[in-house]
Design a protein around this motif. Sequence first.
Motif, PDB file in Angstrom:
ATOM      1  N   VAL A 123      -8.657  -1.770   3.014  1.00 19.44           N
ATOM      2  CA  VAL A 123      -8.875  -0.433   3.445  1.00 19.44           C
ATOM      3  C   VAL A 123      -7.698   0.248   3.937  1.00 19.44           C
ATOM      4  O   VAL A 123      -7.530   1.521   3.663  1.00 19.44           O
ATOM      5  CB  VAL A 123      -9.901  -0.365   4.643  1.00 19.44           C
ATOM      6  N   THR A 124      -6.804  -0.370   4.607  1.00 21.58           N
ATOM      7  CA  THR A 124      -5.534   0.232   4.917  1.00 21.58           C
ATOM      8  C   THR A 124      -4.656   0.680   3.817  1.00 21.58           C
ATOM      9  O   THR A 124      -4.061   1.621   3.843  1.00 21.58           O
ATOM     10  CB  THR A 124      -4.559  -0.724   5.870  1.00 21.58           C
ATOM     11  N   GLY A 125      -4.789   0.106   2.743  1.00 20.46           N
ATOM     12  CA  GLY A 125      -3.790   0.118   1.583  1.00 20.46           C
ATOM     13  C   GLY A 125      -4.538   1.386   1.117  1.00 20.46           C
ATOM     14  O   GLY A 125      -3.907   2.208   0.348  1.00 20.46           O
ATOM     15  N   LYS A 126      -5.703   1.628   0.817  1.00 19.87           N
ATOM     16  CA  LYS A 126      -6.459   2.775   0.343  1.00 19.87           C
ATOM     17  C   LYS A 126      -6.188   4.041   1.175  1.00 19.87           C
ATOM     18  O   LYS A 126      -5.920   5.101   0.615  1.00 19.87           O
ATOM     19  CB  LYS A 126      -7.976   2.460  -0.078  1.00 19.87           C
ATOM     20  N   ALA A 127      -6.264   3.634   2.290  1.00 20.66           N
ATOM     21  CA  ALA A 127      -5.932   4.972   3.317  1.00 20.66           C
ATOM     22  C   ALA A 127      -4.607   5.474   3.118  1.00 20.66           C
ATOM     23  O   ALA A 127      -4.230   6.647   3.048  1.00 20.66           O
ATOM     24  CB  ALA A 127      -6.116   4.518   4.689  1.00 20.66           C
ATOM     25  N   LYS A 128      -3.472   4.516   2.865  1.00 20.34           N
ATOM     26  CA  LYS A 128      -2.287   5.031   2.689  1.00 20.34           C
ATOM     27  C   LYS A 128      -2.364   5.720   1.371  1.00 20.34           C
ATOM     28  O   LYS A 128      -1.249   6.763   1.266  1.00 20.34           O
ATOM     29  CB  LYS A 128      -1.323   3.625   2.626  1.00 20.34           C
ATOM     30  N   ASN A 129      -2.815   5.363   0.196  1.00 17.27           N
ATOM     31  CA  ASN A 129      -2.649   5.859  -0.972  1.00 17.27           C
ATOM     32  C   ASN A 129      -3.534   7.327  -0.904  1.00 17.27           C
ATOM     33  O   ASN A 129      -3.089   8.156  -1.448  1.00 17.27           O
ATOM     34  CB  ASN A 129      -3.415   5.005  -2.128  1.00 17.27           C
ATOM     35  N   ILE A 130      -4.455   7.378  -0.174  1.00 15.11           N
ATOM     36  CA  ILE A 130      -5.198   8.662   0.074  1.00 15.11           C
ATOM     37  C   ILE A 130      -4.252   9.693   0.650  1.00 15.11           C
ATOM     38  O   ILE A 130      -4.080  10.649   0.391  1.00 15.11           O
ATOM     39  CB  ILE A 130      -6.548   8.488   0.637  1.00 15.11           C
ATOM     40  N   ALA A 131      -3.432   9.058   1.778  1.00 15.75           N
ATOM     41  CA  ALA A 131      -2.567   9.828   2.365  1.00 15.75           C
ATOM     42  C   ALA A 131      -1.331  10.307   1.734  1.00 15.75           C
ATOM     43  O   ALA A 131      -0.856  11.460   1.482  1.00 15.75           O
ATOM     44  CB  ALA A 131      -2.091   9.327   3.823  1.00 15.75           C
ATOM     45  N   GLU A 132      -1.064   9.522   0.777  1.00 15.95           N
ATOM     46  CA  GLU A 132       0.177   9.868  -0.003  1.00 15.95           C
ATOM     47  C   GLU A 132      -0.327  10.925  -1.197  1.00 15.95           C
ATOM     48  O   GLU A 132       0.181  11.891  -1.362  1.00 15.95           O
ATOM     49  CB  GLU A 132       0.589   8.679  -0.625  1.00 15.95           C
ATOM     50  N   ILE A 133      -1.518  10.487  -1.619  1.00 16.62           N
ATOM     51  CA  ILE A 133      -1.961  11.565  -2.666  1.00 16.62           C
ATOM     52  C   ILE A 133      -2.213  12.956  -2.144  1.00 16.62           C
ATOM     53  O   ILE A 133      -1.953  14.036  -2.756  1.00 16.62           O
ATOM     54  CB  ILE A 133      -3.298  11.090  -3.126  1.00 16.62           C
ATOM     55  N   ALA A 134      -2.597  12.868  -0.872  1.00 16.98           N
ATOM     56  CA  ALA A 134      -2.639  14.207  -0.106  1.00 16.98           C
ATOM     57  C   ALA A 134      -1.532  15.065   0.114  1.00 16.98           C
ATOM     58  O   ALA A 134      -1.469  16.347  -0.384  1.00 16.98           O
ATOM     59  CB  ALA A 134      -3.359  14.048   1.206  1.00 16.98           C
TER      60      ALA A 134
END
Length: 92
Positions: free
Chosen positions: A18-29
């Motif tokens: 979940v933390t990894g996915k959240a970081k990816n989502i933030a980076e993509i944004a």
Amino acid sequence: MDFFEKVGETITEKGKEVTGKAKNIAEIAGLRNQISACEDVIRKNYLEIGRMYYERFKDEENNEFAEQCTAIANAKNGVEALEGKIREIKGI
């Protein structure tokens, strides 16, 4: 205790996912925001090039974009006329 250890490990692994996915989502944004900023720069410069072209060639008859230049001039005249009516209504 083996059961509780497996549950703990599973929870830990899922938390990391979940933390990894959240970081990816933030980076993509963040990257999408940068793309939007670049596209805004492109759009503004295209508009400026068009404005400069219009100002330079608006009075030339054999201009490749004479029709569009005429439409712009007519629209500008329309805006002036409408603004005049607004001032008239306001009593200015």
